[in-house]
Enzyme design. Structure first.
Site, PDB file in Angstrom:
ATOM      1  N   LYS A 164     -11.032  -5.013  18.416  1.00 55.18           N
ATOM      2  CA  LYS A 164     -11.083  -5.161  19.883  1.00 55.18           C
ATOM      3  C   LYS A 164     -11.191  -3.777  20.528  1.00 55.18           C
ATOM      4  CE  LYS A 164      -6.806  -3.551  21.181  1.00 55.18           C
ATOM      5  NZ  LYS A 164      -6.603  -2.256  21.704  1.00 55.18           N
ATOM      6  N   ASP A 174      -0.023  -8.185  19.996  1.00 54.64           N
ATOM      7  CA  ASP A 174      -1.482  -8.369  20.119  1.00 54.64           C
ATOM      8  C   ASP A 174      -2.012  -9.505  19.240  1.00 54.64           C
ATOM      9  OD1 ASP A 174      -1.841  -6.407  21.977  1.00 54.64           O
ATOM     10  OD2 ASP A 174      -2.530  -4.876  20.558  1.00 54.64           O
TER      11      ASP A 174
END
Ligand code: ATP
Length: 287
Positions: A11, A137
């Site tokens: 990401k 996350d």
């Protein structure tokens, strides 16, 4: 089915704000998360011998409980009383400790693959609930794509997609300690905060140029003074056709957004010839 494989995407943060430091030491964040097509690959195979056997192409990575993949597999094996064993091959391509959530995406993908391999029947939501106990996350990495992440990173909402673009990644070879960055972040009345809501408005209008002009990461205020090379890499991207360039997470990875593949490839060569050894890679968004 005795074996499954899965790609675990990296990401980048299109925007990253830290709103406040909580009493318990955690930070309240507001981040735009975006998956990109840079993947680690996990292959899971059932074994008759009990236990978890993890192998990886990076010799310096732990293959025991210190690896998030091991922990995520163990969490599900313990809860569901799985008697068989699992052999996990982790092929890493996402740079380690780079601000691209490498460990979290591996753990997320391991949980998705374990769910398939052992037919646990858990929904994504149920996996996310378990994943957050290992890392803030991980729920996002199970969800993937474009998302707004709030709280300590565990509150996720869907937002309009990032407009189509090419992404140049440049990861210099030095390391940045996430702890150092958060400890040295100054949050007071003078702090300028990124306009995350403004960025979401640009995404709604599919306005890539507007979005790139607004992209900001509050952690740059700590990492760049400590590592001015990051500013050089950003400048190199901007001088060579990027619409915007930003540090991802707490760094040191820098990414550039391009509307043209040739421009991204040209800027990649320019970044490669900078004096610091950089891992450089051109890719696009993972939807
Ligand atoms: P974030 O963007 O979430 O801050 P990161 O990309 O900066 O993460 P990681 O690549 O996840 O950082 O690695 C951080 C540390 O976690 C490393 O020092 C590494 O030893 C440890 N680690 C544990 N499991 C893994 C894994 N599967 N892949 C990479 N690192 C792992």
């Amino acid at each position: 089915m005795d074996s499954v494989w899965i790609n675990a995407p990296a990401k980048i943060n299109i925007g990253l704000d830290v709103l406040r430091r909580r009493e318990d030491g955690y930070h309240e964040v507001k981040m735009i998360m975006q998956s990109i097509r840079l993947f680690d690959r996990l292959t899971l195979t059932k074994t008759s011998e009990a236990g978890i056997h993890l192998h990886t192409n990076l010799r310096f990575l732990p293959v025991n409980e210190d690896n998030l993949v091991y922990r995520s597999a163990k969490l599900l094996m313990d809860e569901f009383g799985i008697q068989e064993g699992v052999d996990i091959r982790l092929d890493k391509r996402i740079p380690v400790a780079a601000g691209m959530a490498g460990g979290s995406t591996d753990a997320a993908s391991c949980m998705l693959a374990m769910n398939d391999l052992f037919q646990l029947g858990l929904s994504k939501r149920a996996l996310m609930k378990r994943g957050v106990t290992l890392g803030a996350d991980i729920p996002y990495c199970i969800l993937k794509g474009t998302a707004l992440s709030e709280g300590i990173g565990e509150k996720l909402s869907t937002i309009p997609e990032t407009p189509d673009c090419y992404v140049l990644i440049a990861k210099p070879s030095f390391h940045v300690s996430t702890k150092f960055v958060y400890t040295n972040l100054v949050l007071d009345e003078h702090t300028e905060h990124p306009d995350i809501d403004g960025m979401i408005q640009s995404m709604k209008k599919n306005d890539l140029t507007g979005l790139c002009q607004q992209m900001a990461n509050i952690l740059e205020t700590v990492t760049i003074p400590a590592h001015p090379e990051i500013a050089d890499i950003k400048r190199c991207m901007m001088e060579n056709g990027a619409l915007g360039s930003l540090m991802s997470g707490s760094g040191p990875t820098v990414f550039g957004i391009f509307d043209d593949l040739d421009k991204a490839a040209f800027a990649k060569e320019k970044c490669r010839s900078l004096p610091y050894k950089c891992f450089v890679f051109v890719t696009d968004l993972y939807r």
